[in-house]
Write an enzyme that holds these catalytic residues in place. Structure first.
Site, short mmCIF file in Angstrom:
data_model
loop_
_atom_site.label_atom_id
_atom_site.label_comp_id
_atom_site.label_asym_id
_atom_site.label_seq_id
_atom_site.Cartn_x
_atom_site.Cartn_y
_atom_site.Cartn_z
N ARG A 82 0.85 -1.18 0.00
CA ARG A 82 0.00 0.00 0.00
C ARG A 82 0.89 1.23 0.00
O ARG A 82 1.88 1.30 0.74
CB ARG A 82 -0.93 0.01 1.22
N HIS A 102 -1.03 7.96 1.56
CA HIS A 102 -1.39 8.54 2.86
C HIS A 102 -1.86 7.52 3.89
O HIS A 102 -1.88 7.79 5.08
CB HIS A 102 -2.57 9.50 2.67
N HIS A 103 -2.36 6.39 3.42
CA HIS A 103 -3.02 5.39 4.28
C HIS A 103 -4.14 6.03 5.08
O HIS A 103 -4.37 5.69 6.25
CB HIS A 103 -2.01 4.74 5.23
N CYS A 104 -4.80 7.02 4.47
CA CYS A 104 -5.89 7.75 5.13
C CYS A 104 -5.44 8.46 6.40
O CYS A 104 -6.26 8.64 7.33
CB CYS A 104 -7.08 6.83 5.43
N CYS A 105 -4.19 8.81 6.52
CA CYS A 105 -3.72 9.53 7.72
C CYS A 105 -2.98 10.81 7.32
O CYS A 105 -1.81 10.97 7.68
CB CYS A 105 -2.74 8.73 8.56
#
Lengths: 94, 149
Positions: A21, A24-27
């Site tokens: 992956r 941003h990894h949603c962060c």
């Protein structure tokens, strides 16, 4: 992995059949805190084999050869890259 | 296990490592921002316009090799061109990236940009290649609305 952008790294690994992956990894707040645009994340689980880890390492080396000299403004002529040893063959020899 | 030559061609890496028209501009006629929230790519585009012509432009920002190289190629393709010509060039490029039109059909101004044809095969990367071109279109819109006012 130096200055290789996570999405570039992700694409090179993808070409070798390795799923990671990237980004941003949603962060986004965490990435801002670290001052980076993203990360590339490899995760392992019980079904992963040693050969697959070797394959990942080999692929990371390939990405480095491809991009290392390519960060904007830091281009330097690269010595001809040494052919990375094929990990699967090594394992067979043992 | 071969290097994705088609995607990371030498010409792309060359634009990435030595981007053309890279930097900021003190007093641009138009400044437009482009952002790709999904991957975090950011772009600032500075334009100097004289009459109907883009006489100079610069870009600054951060992003992956595809987005940075594409921005660099775009600046080379459009500097010195009239606004109408620029629109046609952008439309040609987007035609290749989004509608799969053949790179060979592109005009000479887009010689380097032809190398981005391989990005078509990576749908998640197409938006990287398009960021700068869409930002340029927004900048032109801004310019036109200012003229109309």
């Amino acid at each position: 992995m130096g200055s290789i952008h996570p999405h570039d790294l992700g694409t090179v690994l993808d070409e070798d059949g390795i799923a990671v992956r990237a980004g941003h990894h949603c962060c986004q707040p965490l990435m801002r805190r670290f001052g980076i645009s993203g990360t590339t994340r490899a995760s392992f689980y019980i079904y992963n084999t040693e050969q697959e880890v070797d394959k990942l390492a080999h692929s990371l080396e390939r990405a480095k050869t491809l991009f290392d000299a390519c960060a904007p403004g830091t281009f330097k002529v690269q010595e001809s890259p040494k052919p990375a040893s094929e990990p699967s063959k090594k394992t067979q020899k043992k | 296990m071969e290097i994705p030559d088609e995607l990371y061609r030498e010409v792309i890496l060359d634009h990435y490592r030595s981007p053309r028209h890279h930097g900021k501009m003190e007093k641009p006629d138009v400044l437009e921002w482009g952002k790709n929230p999904l991957c975090g790519d950011e772009l600032e585009l500075y334009l100097t316009v004289n009459g109907d012509k883009i006489t100079d432009l610069k870009f600054d920002g951060k992003g992956c090799s595809i987005s940075q190289a594409s921005a660099s190629m775009m600046t080379e393709a459009v500097v010195g061109k009239s606004l109408a010509q620029v629109k046609a060039i952008v439309s040609d490029f987007k035609g290749m990236m989004m509608e799969g039109k053949p790179a060979d059909a592109l005009p000479d101004d887009l010689e380097d940009a032809k190398s981005l044809e391989g990005v078509q095969k990576y749908p998640v990367r197409i938006k990287c290649a398009l960021l700068s071109w869409n930002t340029l279109l927004e900048a032109l819109k801004k310019l036109e609305s200012r003229k109309a006012a």
